[in-house]
Design a protein around this motif. Structure first.
Motif, PDB file in Angstrom:
ATOM      1  N   HIS A 125       0.838  -1.205   0.000  1.00 21.41           N
ATOM      2  CA  HIS A 125       0.000   0.000   0.000  1.00 21.41           C
ATOM      3  C   HIS A 125       0.872   1.254   0.000  1.00 21.41           C
ATOM      4  O   HIS A 125       0.539   2.261  -0.639  1.00 21.41           O
ATOM      5  CB  HIS A 125      -0.928   0.006   1.214  1.00 21.41           C
ATOM      6  N   LEU A 126       1.972   1.200   0.721  1.00 20.65           N
ATOM      7  CA  LEU A 126       2.870   2.341   0.770  1.00 20.65           C
ATOM      8  C   LEU A 126       3.516   2.570  -0.603  1.00 20.65           C
ATOM      9  O   LEU A 126       3.676   3.709  -1.042  1.00 20.65           O
ATOM     10  CB  LEU A 126       3.951   2.108   1.825  1.00 20.65           C
ATOM     11  N   TRP A 127       3.868   1.488  -1.302  1.00 20.46           N
ATOM     12  CA  TRP A 127       4.445   1.617  -2.649  1.00 20.46           C
ATOM     13  C   TRP A 127       3.455   2.284  -3.598  1.00 20.46           C
ATOM     14  O   TRP A 127       3.820   3.147  -4.388  1.00 20.46           O
ATOM     15  CB  TRP A 127       4.822   0.257  -3.216  1.00 20.46           C
ATOM     16  N   THR A 141      11.546   4.678  -1.632  1.00 22.41           N
ATOM     17  CA  THR A 141      12.597   4.091  -2.459  1.00 22.41           C
ATOM     18  C   THR A 141      13.852   3.825  -1.639  1.00 22.41           C
ATOM     19  O   THR A 141      14.472   2.754  -1.726  1.00 22.41           O
ATOM     20  CB  THR A 141      12.931   5.014  -3.644  1.00 22.41           C
ATOM     21  N   GLU A 142      14.235   4.803  -0.824  1.00 25.58           N
ATOM     22  CA  GLU A 142      15.405   4.638   0.034  1.00 25.58           C
ATOM     23  C   GLU A 142      15.182   3.528   1.057  1.00 25.58           C
ATOM     24  O   GLU A 142      16.072   2.707   1.313  1.00 25.58           O
ATOM     25  CB  GLU A 142      15.716   5.952   0.752  1.00 25.58           C
ATOM     26  N   LEU A 143      13.982   3.488   1.636  1.00 24.36           N
ATOM     27  CA  LEU A 143      13.654   2.464   2.627  1.00 24.36           C
ATOM     28  C   LEU A 143      13.722   1.075   2.016  1.00 24.36           C
ATOM     29  O   LEU A 143      14.328   0.155   2.575  1.00 24.36           O
ATOM     30  CB  LEU A 143      12.258   2.730   3.192  1.00 24.36           C
ATOM     31  N   GLU A 144      13.097   0.904   0.850  1.00 23.55           N
ATOM     32  CA  GLU A 144      13.066  -0.413   0.218  1.00 23.55           C
ATOM     33  C   GLU A 144      14.460  -0.875  -0.182  1.00 23.55           C
ATOM     34  O   GLU A 144      14.775  -2.070  -0.099  1.00 23.55           O
ATOM     35  CB  GLU A 144      12.136  -0.390  -0.995  1.00 23.55           C
ATOM     36  N   ALA A 145      15.287   0.037  -0.616  1.00 24.10           N
ATOM     37  CA  ALA A 145      16.662  -0.330  -0.973  1.00 24.10           C
ATOM     38  C   ALA A 145      17.409  -0.841   0.264  1.00 24.10           C
ATOM     39  O   ALA A 145      18.126  -1.851   0.205  1.00 24.10           O
ATOM     40  CB  ALA A 145      17.382   0.860  -1.584  1.00 24.10           C
ATOM     41  N   ARG A 146      17.223  -0.151   1.377  1.00 28.62           N
ATOM     42  CA  ARG A 146      17.895  -0.545   2.615  1.00 28.62           C
ATOM     43  C   ARG A 146      17.379  -1.888   3.122  1.00 28.62           C
ATOM     44  O   ARG A 146      18.173  -2.778   3.485  1.00 28.62           O
ATOM     45  CB  ARG A 146      17.680   0.549   3.665  1.00 28.62           C
ATOM     46  N   VAL A 147      16.060  -2.061   3.131  1.00 28.67           N
ATOM     47  CA  VAL A 147      15.464  -3.320   3.583  1.00 28.67           C
ATOM     48  C   VAL A 147      15.864  -4.452   2.645  1.00 28.67           C
ATOM     49  O   VAL A 147      16.159  -5.574   3.080  1.00 28.67           O
ATOM     50  CB  VAL A 147      13.927  -3.188   3.660  1.00 28.67           C
ATOM     51  N   GLY A 148      15.879  -4.172   1.352  1.00 28.05           N
ATOM     52  CA  GLY A 148      16.248  -5.195   0.380  1.00 28.05           C
ATOM     53  C   GLY A 148      17.676  -5.678   0.582  1.00 28.05           C
ATOM     54  O   GLY A 148      17.949  -6.885   0.504  1.00 28.05           O
ATOM     55  N   ARG A 149      18.605  -4.750   0.831  1.00 23.15           N
ATOM     56  CA  ARG A 149      19.998  -5.139   1.067  1.00 23.15           C
ATOM     57  C   ARG A 149      20.128  -5.999   2.317  1.00 23.15           C
ATOM     58  O   ARG A 149      20.858  -6.997   2.328  1.00 23.15           O
ATOM     59  CB  ARG A 149      20.878  -3.886   1.183  1.00 23.15           C
TER      60      ARG A 149
END
Length: 211
Positions: A125-127, A141-149
């Protein structure tokens, strides 16, 4: 003069409420955590449009003013909420396998579970909201990149994968992309049976690819 026993008996019978002696900082931390958990739950259940600060505050059992004391804007609240729960889930995933690398089928199943719970629904929903709001898009975008890493690092550790070998990094990332796809499918229908078969197949493929 009253005896010690008499004073103890009076204390036991005294119905007056005892003052809250918890430190102010602890109360503030507890309020913040309730707000974060309530925000994720609201986002998962009602989507972005239905998840206002007022709704979240009511669910958390605090005033709107208290919510805004901790989070100045709605965007601050929801990006912090998804990040908080993502970190909690990463910690929980590591704690499932405290000894390090584990049975790969169990690891695959645990990773898939990350994408089939309320956190993934809330993040989705946030996306969607971020796709239409420039300021929110940058944060998400920054959050997802960090969580993804972080998730990728956990997967590599738990699978005992050697990323110096050609193709291993892409194989692990493919696993995470597959898990995300299963999470999407699970939004509309209960995909438990098919998901179990896919998990088993991926575990076999990983044994071959990772050695």
């Amino acid at each position: 003069m009253s005896t010690t026993a008499e004073r103890d008996d009076v204390a036991r019978q005294d119905p007056s409420p005892k003052p809250d002696r918890s430190p102010k900082q602890d109360r503030s931390r507890a309020t913040r955590q309730r707000l974060l958990e309530a925000a994720v739950a609201c986002l998962a259940e009602h989507g972005w449009a239905g998840s206002t600060v007022t709704v979240v505050a009511e669910r958390a059992g605090v005033s709107r003013g208290a919510a805004q004391h901790h989070f100045r804007t709605r965007e601050d609240l929801f990006t912090a909420a998804v990040e908080y729960v993502a970190e909690e889930r990463s910690t929980a995933l590591r704690e499932l396998f405290p000894g390090g690398p584990a049975d790969r089928r169990a690891v695959v199943a645990a990773l898939v579970d990350l994408y089939t719970g309320p956190l993934f629904r809330a993040a989705l929903h946030l996306w969607v909201a971020a796709s239409n709001e420039d300021q929110l898009r940058t944060r998400v975008t920054e959050l997802e990149a960090r969580v993804g890493r972080e998730t990728h690092r956990i997967a590599v550790d738990l699978l005992g994968a050697d990323e110096t070998r050609p193709g291993v990094r892409e194989t692990v990332q493919g696993l995470l992309d597959m898990a995300r796809g299963l999470g999407l499918a699970n939004l509309l229908t209960d995909d438990t049976a098919r998901r179990a078969r896919v998990v088993a197949q991926w575990a076999d493929l990983l044994e071959q690819a990772l050695g």
